[in-house]
Write an enzyme that holds these catalytic residues in place. Structure first.
Site, PDB file in Angstrom:
ATOM      1  N   HIS A 189       0.838  -1.205   0.000  1.00 17.89           N
ATOM      2  CA  HIS A 189       0.000   0.000   0.000  1.00 17.89           C
ATOM      3  C   HIS A 189       0.871   1.253   0.000  1.00 17.89           C
ATOM      4  CE1 HIS A 189      -3.578   2.438   1.086  1.00 17.89           C
ATOM      5  NE2 HIS A 189      -2.701   3.145   1.779  1.00 17.89           N
ATOM      6  N   GLU A 190       1.910   1.263   0.837  1.00 19.58           N
ATOM      7  CA  GLU A 190       2.792   2.437   0.891  1.00 19.58           C
ATOM      8  C   GLU A 190       3.569   2.594  -0.414  1.00 19.58           C
ATOM      9  OE1 GLU A 190       2.272   4.505   3.232  1.00 19.58           O
ATOM     10  OE2 GLU A 190       0.926   3.044   4.158  1.00 19.58           O
ATOM     11  N   HIS A 209       1.496   4.305  -3.010  1.00 24.52           N
ATOM     12  CA  HIS A 209       1.505   5.767  -2.919  1.00 24.52           C
ATOM     13  C   HIS A 209       2.691   6.345  -3.692  1.00 24.52           C
ATOM     14  CE1 HIS A 209      -1.841   6.563  -0.284  1.00 24.52           C
ATOM     15  NE2 HIS A 209      -1.399   5.743   0.655  1.00 24.52           N
ATOM     16  N   GLU A 249      -6.095   7.059  -1.184  1.00 25.46           N
ATOM     17  CA  GLU A 249      -6.056   5.825  -0.400  1.00 25.46           C
ATOM     18  C   GLU A 249      -6.750   4.683  -1.144  1.00 25.46           C
ATOM     19  OE1 GLU A 249      -4.352   5.275   2.261  1.00 25.46           O
ATOM     20  OE2 GLU A 249      -3.689   7.353   2.434  1.00 25.46           O
ATOM     21  N   ASP A 270      -4.934   1.255  -2.307  1.00 21.06           N
ATOM     22  CA  ASP A 270      -5.445  -0.075  -1.956  1.00 21.06           C
ATOM     23  C   ASP A 270      -5.497  -0.968  -3.190  1.00 21.06           C
ATOM     24  OD1 ASP A 270      -5.775   0.331   0.746  1.00 21.06           O
ATOM     25  OD2 ASP A 270      -7.887   0.903   0.602  1.00 21.06           O
TER      26      ASP A 270
END
Length: 396
Positions: free
Chosen positions: A263-264, A267, A336, A340
């Protein structure tokens, strides 16, 4: 602006006290007791936030429109022998101290007593105060520099100071993003490179799959303050890093940790830090321009801005940041959601991502069925059930 602040405040308070029924689909993943505990925990947090905000706004309104701010600035300037600049510094310090005293009970209750009551905080009384004093020291020092620079710009460029102030703040946003992880964050936590070979190999494999270089994966000693688990990305350029809470590594399964790391990385891959900076800078110019016109219509004509202008600036930005919360949080929720979906593409494991959302929400006592207004206004992340549905429906 004032009307919007009033309407939003009352709606926030209403839906905090009366959140309404629980969405039926929530009970597919969480039982009634978990939902009730999440709502009870959120109730305290939200009451502290909205009450603290309204008290600060009411105080600044009274100070500015009762004439007390002007009287205080005149008195402080007399104390300094008529010095304009010494008066500015004194007025800033007095106002800063007053606002700190007003907000301290709310900060103390929300971040210490309420967290201890629910078993999240691991901080001692002394540790909490040390963090508070360090944060306050940074705040007053950096803000004072900004205030002096602002009044200097106002005095030298009375028509274009707002543009120059926005430009200076925009530069600071970039510098802060670059330096904060390496200079400020270590004042509050200890960061060590991840040493577990399984974690390191997992991160390297995900990085190769995502096509992005992984400069640093750090473990933060979050357990010294909280039992909650989380992770985040920070920095730009050579200070980019993924930070994992030690509580995450301790209390979550390897496939759930992998979902968090993915997930990070998502980003990074989607350029969310840079996009966020660009949007912040554009909004920054818009708000400073609006402040310029607000001051022109609020203050009488002067050769230079009076010292109490700072109280008006504080009130303006406090209200604007509140009113603009839905816009900022909407953008954050979209990022977000995208992260995901990309994270599942990287791991190929939807079930781990779903299990992670359930466990995070359960252990962190998240409000998994918030009122629509509260979600729209204050949620920077989609609620757990929304994230789960988005993950399961994504066809990538």
């Amino acid at each position: 602006m004032t009307l919007l602040v009033g309407v939003f405040s009352l709606l926030f308070l209403w839906y905090t006290l009366f959140p309404g029924r629980v969405a039926p689909e929530t009970l597919h993943y969480f039982n009634a007791a978990q939902v009730a505990k999440g709502r009870e925990y959120a109730l305290g947090q939200r009451l502290v936030f909205i009450t603290g905000f309204m008290v600060q706004v009411a105080f600044l309104f009274w100070l500015v429109f009762s004439g007390r701010a002007a009287a205080l600035s005149r008195w402080l300037q007399q104390l300094t022998g008529g010095s304009y600049w010494a008066g500015i510094v004194l007025f800033f310090i007095v106002l800063w101290l007053l606002l700190q005293l007003i907000s301290l009970p709310f900060t103390l209750y929300g971040s210490y007593f309420w967290q201890h009551r629910w078993g999240f905080s691991t901080q001692t009384w002394g540790s909490w105060w040390l963090d508070y004093l360090k944060g306050s020291g940074l705040d007053i020092a950096l803000t004072l520099v900004g205030v002096i620079l602002l009044f200097w710009l106002m005095g030298h460029w009375p028509r274009t100071w707002w543009f120059l102030a926005a430009a200076c703040l925009s530069v600071w946003l970039v510098v802060q993003s670059y330096l904060w992880p390496v200079l400020v964050s270590p004042l509050f936590n200890r960061f060590t490179p991840a040493k577990d070979p399984a974690i390191v190999n997992m991160v390297q494999n995900l990085g190769e799959k995502a096509g992005i270089p992984v400069e640093q994966v750090l473990v933060m000693d979050a357990s010294r303050r909280t039992t909650k688990a989380n992770a985040y990305f920070a920095g730009i350029g050579h200070t980019k890093r993924i930070v994992l809470y030690d509580t995450l590594l301790k209390n979550y399964s390897p496939d759930e940790v992998k979902a968090v790391v993915a997930h990070e990385m998502a980003h990074w891959r989607q350029g969310h830090i840079v996009k966020g900076l660009i949007m912040g800078i554009l909004g920054n110019f818009l708000l400073w321009g609006l402040l310029f016109f607000t001051l022109r219509t609020t203050l009488p004509a002067h050769l230079r801005y009076p010292i109490y202008t700072w109280a008006i600036v504080m009130l303006f930005f406090l209200m604007v940041s509140f009113v603009c919360s839905p816009v900022q949080n909407y953008v954050s929720r979209q990022m977000e959601k995208e992260a995901d979906q990309v994270s599942v593409m990287l791991t190929g494991d939807k079930q781990a991502a779903v299990r992670l959302q359930v466990n995070l929400a359960t252990k962190n006592l998240s409000d998994v069925s918030p009122p629509a207004f509260i979600e729209w206004f204050s949620f920077s992340h989609p609620p757990a059930v929304t994230r789960i549905n988005s993950i399961l429906m994504d066809q990538r």
